[in-house]
Structures are given as structure tokens and as C-alpha cells.
Design an enzyme around this catalytic site. Structure first.
Site, PDB file in Angstrom:
ATOM      1  N   ASP A 122    -100.080  65.947  69.382  1.00 36.05           N
ATOM      2  CA  ASP A 122    -101.018  66.166  68.293  1.00 36.05           C
ATOM      3  C   ASP A 122    -102.254  65.322  68.630  1.00 36.05           C
ATOM      4  OD1 ASP A 122    -102.053  66.731  65.669  1.00 36.05           O
ATOM      5  OD2 ASP A 122    -101.451  64.691  65.129  1.00 36.05           O
TER       6      ASP A 122
ATOM      7  N   ASP B 206     -97.239  67.958  61.136  1.00 38.35           N
ATOM      8  CA  ASP B 206     -96.476  67.927  62.384  1.00 38.35           C
ATOM      9  C   ASP B 206     -94.970  67.860  62.139  1.00 38.35           C
ATOM     10  OD1 ASP B 206     -98.691  67.940  64.134  1.00 38.35           O
ATOM     11  OD2 ASP B 206     -99.037  65.821  63.706  1.00 38.35           O
TER      12      ASP B 206
ATOM     13  N   CYS C  71     -60.698  48.632  70.948  1.00 37.02           N
ATOM     14  CA  CYS C  71     -60.981  49.743  71.853  1.00 37.02           C
ATOM     15  C   CYS C  71     -61.470  50.945  71.040  1.00 37.02           C
ATOM     16  CB  CYS C  71     -59.731  50.124  72.641  1.00 37.02           C
ATOM     17  SG  CYS C  71     -58.386  50.685  71.592  1.00 37.02           S
TER      18      CYS C  71
ATOM     19  N   CYS D  96     -59.218  52.450  68.330  1.00 36.93           N
ATOM     20  CA  CYS D  96     -59.201  51.797  67.003  1.00 36.93           C
ATOM     21  C   CYS D  96     -60.294  52.409  66.130  1.00 36.93           C
ATOM     22  CB  CYS D  96     -59.442  50.296  67.150  1.00 36.93           C
ATOM     23  SG  CYS D  96     -58.180  49.410  68.073  1.00 36.93           S
TER      24      CYS D  96
ATOM     25  N   ASP E 217     -98.018  62.794  64.269  1.00 38.23           N
ATOM     26  CA  ASP E 217     -97.934  61.824  63.178  1.00 38.23           C
ATOM     27  C   ASP E 217     -98.227  62.394  61.795  1.00 38.23           C
ATOM     28  OD1 ASP E 217    -100.747  62.171  63.427  1.00 38.23           O
ATOM     29  OD2 ASP E 217    -101.029  60.246  62.411  1.00 38.23           O
TER      30      ASP E 217
END
Length: 722
Positions: free
Chosen positions: A437, A620, A28, A31, A616
Site C-alpha cells: 500500500d 487494506d 514433553c 503432556c 496499514d
């Protein structure tokens, strides 16, 4: 340090160390919180993040590598098993856990059926009809059947609870174990004293239904296991290596090193990144690029680990070991995303942290309330308290967010989209604006020389001979346009201007218009590169960077959804506005510096906009980092990808829409899961405290709540076309 452990410890450039461990025995979120909490108390540890789905613990620390043994001992001291992470071991642990749960489930189910033979007469008659001696005998027979079954079938809960208590903490299995043991002990006491309150059948049935939930939970988590786990399987196995003397040997993929020569047979997976040195074949690169069409591979082609060799054998020289391959980097990105915490995860963790003290307090209040003020038998009050312990469930709350995140990350991964931040989907779902861009984002980023026929071979040879010394996109385009021998010359690069060379006593320049001696600016909507030869009139090359094929459709879809779009570029105004007009983007700004782009985003933020930045280029990176959320294509530079929250593959812009749609759906499911989990506890706890729920019904309800949350998250898989 143990040599078998040292090979898993990775040393970083800043002399820090990291290690991935497989932690078994967790059930769970509490833990996870306990293990992470214990590790983070160690001053040397800089990162400790445990993924409940993959059971993979990512540890990073400062100091000697030998500390790895100390961290493992610490985890094992808490009652969990910790070994260096290996996909095969992980799968083995999961299968072992499922088989054990199934055995426990079978024992509980078989015993429950047999107990019913004695329970039905006890339920349908009283002491007068049956007689006290007969009733006591039936209770003793039940005890003899039920107690061994309770002892074995409850092991998954007892072990977990004992480990927690031994470490002076609690988890969700503590109240369950306490409830089962209390109910059994009370039943045995009643049997010995010839009492009425013997509930052996309820105890076994309770375990039966709890185990159904635990088993189905384990199965469901296996199916929801992250895409990173699937990818990790790709890094396991063996490869054939060609030795210097011409002999071959097989090696584990994890042992491959740079410089080795791989022999990859037809239909075999490539084990490491490298360069083809012999052979011509086709590769299935869908895992890396998202492209479904095979890609040709021949001498000097770059190939990546995890791709499949389809048609002919290849000989490959390894350029990066398996652990540093592109596939390994993708896995790291995926795990980073899965291990990051969103706002909802943080809320769920905080609530789960208070679960155990709260539920024990409520159970104690229930017992004391009924016994002292309700004036009922202590046995009945104890039964109500046990019901409260059973019915309260933090699992649904703990699973509400992670299971959705893992499923969403897996779906996007299969579509070539990598989520790097756990909160990225949350932020992406709420965007109001998208800023693009231009070059490499809206366009494919590969400019092509226009009207090549206008240039004679000698001119192209001269330009290509100079351009071959540069990796500038326009220089690359010139080289691609010329197919012939190059001239030998010494070339120097003038930053910000272009390339300069001397050939046959004449100065040659390839670069900007003004640098090549053209004083009067030429207005054009194309990209330009000028060639000047001393004593001759400068010549202009025109280039065009074609748009991504679906860019217009994606922008239109965003507009239809009410999201405003903008185009920010450092390129010339004529080109930027032509692209904006073609795509239907109303707002476009050209010739912007990185600082100006950031300023634009900041102004939008102050106006209340939540902006997705898609870019990219190196310029940027600051904008991507400052935007509300950011995306970058996989062709972007490393620093740009590092700054982005999401990285997408392929030549299309559709991943922007896909990620946005999945993000919106994920947030809907997360909110629904939160509501389901909270509603369950709000309704169930008061009913249990009021004595309106039996332990059996509590067990069914508790198990169902977790499964309901997982099932709701699985709806994400039904939306195939988002």
C-alpha cells in the site's frame, strides 16, 4: 468462586470468560496433548492452548466464571499442578524443577562412581576366578547401593509416568520407567538366584545420562523461553499511587485502575498506560516502539506501561489498567503466535501421539523375537527390549518446530516485529511477490503542508479553525502548520466531501476540489485540500507525504532476491506513479477500492503467486486477510492490525526484510530438525532391536537427540545481521 481466583478470570464483551494458568509437571509434547485433549472434551471450553516453553495455558469458555475451579480440578486430577499464571511463580517453578533435577543427577552420578569399584572386578573376572560366593556378595553390595539411588534419582520419571497411568494414558516417561524398573528387578532376581545378569551399575548409569539430558533440556528451554515471558516480567512489581488527600501508597501493578495518579520516579518503570499531568522527562520507549533514542514526555503526553522514565519525576493519570495496556496487548499477540500451530507442528503432534503404543509394541516384539526365535536367555532378551524402550525418543520430534518458533518470535520481538500467527513465518518464507500500500506503508503516513510561506496567517487561521474539527491526515497537517489562536465556529462534516462552517455570515468549505467549486481538475503529483470562502476564489493547499527513509533500499533488496513488487493504492494516479517511479516499482495501480485490491490479489493467487501484502489503512484490511501472508505497521488501525499476520514497529520498512530473512532461516532449521529427529529414530530403533546397543548407550543417544535439535535451533541466534 474463590476471590483469589476470580481476579484472574477475564470476562469478554460476548460474556465469555478466559483465564491464564501456569501448569507445572509437564515434560514433553504428549503432556501438552493430554491436557489440551482433556479440556477440549468439555463442551463449554472454546479454547485450550498450552505453551510447553512458558507452561502457560490459555483457557476460554462459555458459561459461568465459576467453571474456572472445575478446569483447575480437572488438570490437577491428571497429576499436574495448575495455578493462576504469574511470572514470579513461573520462575520459581522453573528454578525448583532445575534444583530437583540437579539433586537427582548428583545422586545418580555419585552412585555410579561408587558402583564402579565393584563392577570392574565383576567385569574382569568370572565365577571360577572370583568364586560364586564373592560374586554374589559384590552383587548384593551393588544392590544395597544402587536400589536407593535408583528409587530417588528416577523420581522425575516415575512421578510423571505414574500420573499418566493414573489418568489412563501414557507419556514418554512410562517406557523409561518400565525399562529402569525391569532392569533393576531382573538384576535383583539374578542376585537372589546367584545368576550372572545383574545390571545395577547400568541402571544407575542409565538414569545418570537420562538426567543429564533432562537437566540440560530444562536449562535450554529456560534460555529459549519466549519473549512473551520476558515481557510478562515487565508487568510484575509495584507502583506508587498518589491518593486524593495527598498521601501516597504502593500497589501491585496488576491492581492499578483507570483514573489513579501514578508517581514515577527517575529510573522507574511506568506501570500503566496514561497521560502525563505534571513534569518533563525523557522516556526509553524501545520496548514499545523499537526506537533507541529517548523520547520527550511532558504535560499531555501519552505514555505506555513498560517504558522507562529516564531523567525526571513524572505524575501520570492512568487511562488504562495494566491488564488492558499496550504492553498487555503485545503479550497477547506474542502468545497467540506461539500458541498457533503451523503445518510442521501439526505433523509432529500427530507422530508424537502414536509414539507410546508404537514403542511398546516394538519392545514387546524385540523381547518375543529374541526369546522365541533368537534362542537366548530371557534376561538378555529383556535387556534388548528395555534398550528399545529407552532409545526411542519423541522429544526431538516434538521440539523440532516449537523451539525454532519460540526463538524466531523472540528475535523478531526484540526488533519490534510481532508475529501473530504460528504459521506466518512458514508462509512468509515462501513468498514470490510483495504488494505494498502507499500511504502509511511506503510513506510515513504524515503528510506535511508544502510551501507554507505562500499562505498568509489569516488564511491559515481560517483553514486550521475548520480543520481542527477533523482527524483527517490533511486536516491534521493544516493544524500543525498553524501556530496561533483558532476561531470559534460550528463545523459540520459532509462525508466524502469535507468540512463546512459558517463564519461572519459566509459559508466556508474545506475539502475536495469539486466540492469547493473548482470545476476544472488540476493535474498535480501532490495531495490537495481546497478552501473556499463564499464570494472568493478557492485556494489550494498542497501536501507531500515523504517516503520511509529505507523504502527504496528495501524494494531494491527484494528485487535482487527475485521477488516482484507491486504498488496498490486508492490515491490519485499521478501521486501513485511518482512514488512507484521513485522506488523502482514497475507495477502500480491507483484509485483502487478495497474490492479491487482483493480482486488483484486473487488474480495473482490464481497465477500461482504467494503474495505478501503490506498495508496499514482500514481499506487494506480485506486485502491483508486475503493475502498469502500480511504485514502491517503498528501505526495502523486496530482492525487492520487484527487482519495482519505480522505487525512491525518503527518508522522504517526494514522490518519487512528482517522478518522475511528470519522466516527463511527458521524454515531451514525446522526442516533440518525434522530430518535429524526422523533420522535418529530410523537408525536407533533397528540397532536397538538387533541387540547392538546397550542400555547405557541408548540413554546417552536418547538425551543427545533432544539436545541436538535444540542446539541446531539455537543457530538462529548466531545470525545477528539478518
Amino acid at each position: 468462586m474463590n476471590p483469589s481466583l476470580s481476579r484472574f478470570v477475564v470476562t469478554s464483551a460476548d460474556h465469555g470468560h478466559s483465564l491464564n494458568l501456569l501448569v507445572d509437571g509437564m515434560h514433553c509434547p504428549s503432556c501438552v496433548a493430554a491436557i489440551e485433549g482433556a479440556l477440549k472434551k468439555q463442551s463449554a471450553i472454546t479454547q485450550a492452548r498450552l505453551n510447553l516453553s512458558t507452561k502457560r495455558l490459555n483457557l476460554a469458555w462459555k458459561g459461568p466464571a465459576e467453571l474456572a475451579e472445575k478446569w483447575i480440578a480437572l488438570i490437577q486430577g491428571m497429576g499436574y499442578q495448575a495455578v493462576p499464571f504469574d511470572p514470579q511463580t513461573s520462575e520459581t517453578f522453573s528454578q525448583k524443577e532445575e534444583k530437583f533435577l540437579l539433586r537427582c543427577l548428583a545422586v545418580a552420578g555419585f552412585t555410579s562412581g561408587n558402583l564402579m569399584l565393584f563392577s570392574i572386578p565383576l567385569w574382569t573376572s568370572d565365577g571360577v576366578e572370583m568364586g560364586v560366593a564373592t560374586r554374589t556378595m559384590f552383587q548384593w553390595i551393588q544392590a544395597l547401593i544402587a536400589i536407593p539411588a535408583i528409587a530417588y534419582a528416577g523420581l522425575p520419571f516415575y512421578r510423571s509416568a505414574w500420573n499418566a497411568l493414573k489418568d489412563r494414558r501414557t507419556n514418554m516417561d512410562v517406557p523409561i520407567s518400565v525399562a529402569v524398573i525391569l532392569a533393576t528387578a531382573m538384576s535383583l532376581f539374578e542376585t537372589v538366584t546367584h545368576g550372572l545378569h545383574a545390571y545395577f551399575d547400568s541402571g544407575v548409569m542409565l538414569l545418570f545420562f537420562l538426567l543429564i539430558g533432562r537437566y540440560l533440556d530444562a536449562r535450554a528451554r529456560g534460555k529459549a523461553r519466549s519473549a512473551a515471558s520476558d515481557l510478562l516480567q515487565m508487568m510484575a512489581g509495584r507502583a506508587t499511587v498518589l491518593n486524593a488527600d495527598g498521601t501516597t501508597r504502593t500497589m501491585l501493578l496488576s491492581d492499578l485502575q483507570e483514573g489513579m495518579t501514578l508517581l514515577v520516579a527517575t529510573g522507574e518503570k511506568i506501570g500503566a498506560d496514561g497521560i502525563v499531568t505534571e513534569g518533563v522527562s525523557e522516556l526509553d520507549t524501545s520496548l514499545i516502539t523499537g526506537e533507541t533514542l529517548p523520547v520527550k514526555a511532558q504535560k499531555h503526553s501519552q505514555v505506555f506501561a513498560g517504558t522507562l522514565n529516564i531523567s525526571a519525576p513524572l505524575k501520570i493519570q492512568i487511562t488504562k489498567p495494566n491488564s488492558q495496556s499496550l504492553l498487555a496487548e503485545i503479550i497477547r499477540l506474542m502468545e497467540h503466535a506461539e500458541q498457533s500451530q503451523s503445518r510442521y507442528v501439526a505433523i509432529a503432534d500427530k507422530i508424537s501421539h502414536w509414539y507410546t503404543p508404537a514403542v511398546h509394541a516394538l519392545a514387546a516384539a524385540t523381547f518375543l523375537g529374541w526369546f522365541l526365535f533368537g534362542h537366548i536367555a530371557w534376561q538378555q532378551a529383556l535387556l534388548y527390549a528395555a534398550t528399545v524402550l529407552i532409545i526411542t525418543c519423541p522429544c526431538a520430534l516434538g521440539l523440532a518446530v516449537p523451539v525454532v518458533q519460540v526463538l524466531a518470535s523472540g528475535i523478531l520481538m526484540r526488533r519490534g516485529i510481532l508475529i501473530k500467527s504460528g504459521s506466518a513465518l512458514e508462509r512468509l518464507a515462501g513468498i514470490t511477490n510483495v504488494v505494498f500500500d502507499k500511504t502509511g506503508t511506503l510513506t510515513v503516513g504524515h503528510p506535511e503542508l508544502q510551501e507554507e510561506d505562500l499562505y498568509d496567517t489569516k488564511t491559515l487561521q481560517l483553514a486550521a479553525s475548520i480543520a481542527s474539527h477533523s482527524r483527517h491526515p490533511l486536516s491534521r497537517a493544516v493544524c500543525r502548520a498553524y501556530d496561533g489562536p483558532l476561531l470559534a465556529m460550528t463545523v459540520r462534516e459532509v462525508p466524502g466531501s469535507g468540512l463546512e462552517a459558517v463564519s461572519k455570515g459566509k459559508t466556508l468549505r474545506l475539502g475536495k476540489q469539486s466540492w469547493c467549486g473548482v470545476k476544472q481538475a488540476e493535474t498535480s503529483q501532490t495531495m490537495q485540500l481546497w478552501l473556499s470562502v463564499e464570494g472568493k476564489k478557492p485556494l489550494c493547499f498542497h501536501f507531500n507525504d515523504r517516503l520511509r527513509s529505507d523504502a527504496k533500499a528495501v524494494v531494491l533488496r527484494l528485487h535482487q532476491a527475485g521477488i516482484a513488487t507491486s504498488l496498490l493504492s486508492g490515491d490519485r494516479e499521478e501521486i501513485v506513479h511518482r512514488v512507484a517511479d521513485e522506488l523502482g516499482i514497475a507495477h502500480a495501480e491507483a484509485a483502487l477500492s478495497p474490492v479491487e485490491k482483493c480482486r488483484f490479489l486473487e488474480e495473482m493467487k490464481q497465477q500461482g503467486a504467494r503474495t505478501l501484502m503490506v498495508g496499514d489503512g482500514l481499506n487494506d484490511a480485506p486485502s491483508l486477510a486475503s493475502a498469502h501472508v500480511s504485514m502491517s505497521p503498528s501505526t495502523a488501525m486496530d482492525i487492520t492490525q487484527n487482519a495482519a499476520d505480522i505487525v512491525f514497529q518503527g518508522d522504517k520498512l526494514q522490518p519487512v526484510l528482517t522478518a522475511w530473512n528470519i522466516a527463511r532461516l527458521s524454515q531451514v532449521l525446522v526442516k533440518e530438525n525434522f530430518i535429524l529427529a526422523v533420522l535418529y529414530n530410523i537408525i536407533a530403533i533397528p540397532l536397538a532391536m538387533a541387540g547392538m546397543v546397550t542400555p547405557l548407550v541408548a540413554a546417552i543417544a536418547m538425551s543427545s537427540s533432544s539436545l541436538l535439535v535444540i542446539a541446531n535451533a539455537m543457530r538462529l541466534n548466531l545470525h545477528k545481521e539478518v
